[in-house]
Design an enzyme around this catalytic site. Structure first.
Site, PDB file in Angstrom:
ATOM      1  N   GLY A  12      32.121 -30.785-126.496  1.00 52.03           N
ATOM      2  CA  GLY A  12      33.260 -31.089-127.352  1.00 52.03           C
ATOM      3  C   GLY A  12      33.047 -32.427-128.011  1.00 52.03           C
ATOM      4  O   GLY A  12      31.917 -32.831-128.276  1.00 52.03           O
ATOM      5  N   CYS A  13      34.107 -33.136-128.249  1.00 52.23           N
ATOM      6  CA  CYS A  13      34.031 -34.439-128.911  1.00 52.23           C
ATOM      7  C   CYS A  13      33.111 -35.379-128.142  1.00 52.23           C
ATOM      8  O   CYS A  13      33.316 -35.622-126.961  1.00 52.23           O
ATOM      9  CB  CYS A  13      35.429 -35.043-129.022  1.00 52.23           C
ATOM     10  SG  CYS A  13      35.433 -36.684-129.746  1.00 52.23           S
TER      11      CYS A  13
END
Length: 177
Positions: A12-13
């Site tokens: 993810g981020c």
């Protein structure tokens, strides 16, 4: 100091994937970047839009004599929701999906073994969808993304709270604190 290796994880981020890996002896660097797409030298905007095919990743340079790849995998899994094929937490889309990019056969085997162990553990009722694939060209993200949790502490902490990542980790990985 032994021979250094690289490990690459998408979770993810990348802002939230740096800090957990920086706190251990044997970890030499954790760099935010992009891997797995079709455009050379992609920008953050191209990756975020989802048109480049890249994932946000962290490239970890480590000394396996001090911190093994198996230990890195054990630290990686509890940072993510390995059952979410559509992104991670508030960040949606292909560029925020999870993946383990292996740099050699030993890493591939270890990653597959750890994924199988997780799948068989019964921790999750949904299938583990994190992909395991060969590492490709790593592109370093723009400078303002590097060590974001240190440089923009308040923004990082606010984003992390809003994301729901910590609640998920607490609810699903409480024995991995």
């Amino acid at each position: 100091m032994g021979q250094l290796e690289k490990a690459v994880f998408a979770g993810g981020c990348f802002w939230c994937m740096v800090k957990p890996f920086t706190e251990w002896d044997g970890i030499h660097s954790v760099v935010s970047g992009y891997m797995g797409g079709t455009i050379e030298h992609p920008t953050y905007e191209q990756v975020k839009e989802g048109n480049s095919g890249h994932l946000e990743v962290v490239e970890i340079t480590f000394d396996p004599a001090l911190y093994s790849y198996v230990d890195l995998l054990a630290l990686y899994w509890p940072q993510i929701d390995p059952t979410d094929a559509g992104g991670q937490f508030q960040d949606r889309g292909h560029s925020y999906t999870t993946a383990i990019f292996y740099t050699n056969e030993s890493q591939r085997l270890a990653a597959e073994h750890s994924k199988n162990e997780l799948a068989e553990s019964g921790r999750f009722t949904k299938p583990i969808v994190t992909v395991i694939r060969p590492a490709e060209t790593f592109y370093v993200a723009e400078d303002y993304h590097q060590d974001f949790y240190k440089k923009e502490k308040e923004a990082y902490e606010a984003d992390r709270v809003q994301s729901g990542r910590d609640e998920f980790i607490q609810a699903n990985w409480e024995d991995h604190k």
